[in-house]
Design a protein around this motif. Structure first.
Motif, PDB file in Angstrom:
ATOM      1  N   ILE A  12     -47.546  -2.932  -9.315  1.00  0.00           N
ATOM      2  CA  ILE A  12     -46.802  -1.714  -8.983  1.00  0.00           C
ATOM      3  C   ILE A  12     -45.320  -2.020  -8.837  1.00  0.00           C
ATOM      4  N   LEU A  13     -44.986  -3.101  -8.191  1.00  0.00           N
ATOM      5  CA  LEU A  13     -43.590  -3.500  -8.043  1.00  0.00           C
ATOM      6  C   LEU A  13     -42.945  -3.779  -9.407  1.00  0.00           C
ATOM      7  N   THR A  14     -43.676  -4.416 -10.290  1.00  0.00           N
ATOM      8  CA  THR A  14     -43.169  -4.698 -11.633  1.00  0.00           C
ATOM      9  C   THR A  14     -42.917  -3.401 -12.406  1.00  0.00           C
ATOM     10  N   ILE A  15     -43.822  -2.445 -12.294  1.00  0.00           N
ATOM     11  CA  ILE A  15     -43.633  -1.149 -12.971  1.00  0.00           C
ATOM     12  C   ILE A  15     -42.393  -0.454 -12.435  1.00  0.00           C
ATOM     13  N   PHE A  16     -42.187  -0.460 -11.124  1.00  0.00           N
ATOM     14  CA  PHE A  16     -40.986   0.157 -10.543  1.00  0.00           C
ATOM     15  C   PHE A  16     -39.713  -0.525 -11.024  1.00  0.00           C
ATOM     16  N   ILE A  17     -39.719  -1.822 -11.122  1.00  0.00           N
ATOM     17  CA  ILE A  17     -38.532  -2.554 -11.591  1.00  0.00           C
ATOM     18  C   ILE A  17     -38.241  -2.204 -13.051  1.00  0.00           C
TER      19      ILE A  17
END
Length: 100
Positions: A12-17
């Protein structure tokens, strides 16, 4: 179980970045309008001192993960386009632009 949660959080953090890095800007929006719909923001009319940009109303909202934009051509209240910009792409939400 904890490892699975950690991987989901990392995903999820990677998608947001990625979303934040690939959010289009106003120049990307103008390029999109020019290539897809032929709306020119640069040229001046020989009979008028106004640019083509003076003949349209525009509202652009850039947020960290996406952007929204609305452009209305003056003279006709139903002559507008609304788009959502995300992942370096534009998705048309509403398009009532008259054909050129």
């Amino acid at each position: 179980m904890m490892n699975k949660k950690r991987y989901m959080l990392l995903l999820i953090l990677t998608i947001f970045i990625v979303m934040a890095v690939t959010t289009p800007n106003s120049q990307d929006y103008h390029t999109f309008l020019q290539t897809e719909y032929g709306l020119n923001f640069e040229s001046k009319s020989p009979a008028c001192i106004h640019t083509n940009l003076d003949m349209m109303s525009e509202h652009i909202r850039s947020l960290p993960l996406f952007m929204t934009a609305t452009t209305q051509i003056f003279g006709d209240p139903n002559n507008k386009i609304r788009v959502l910009g995300i992942f370096d792409r534009f998705f048309v939400l509403e398009n009532t632009l008259k054909p050129r």
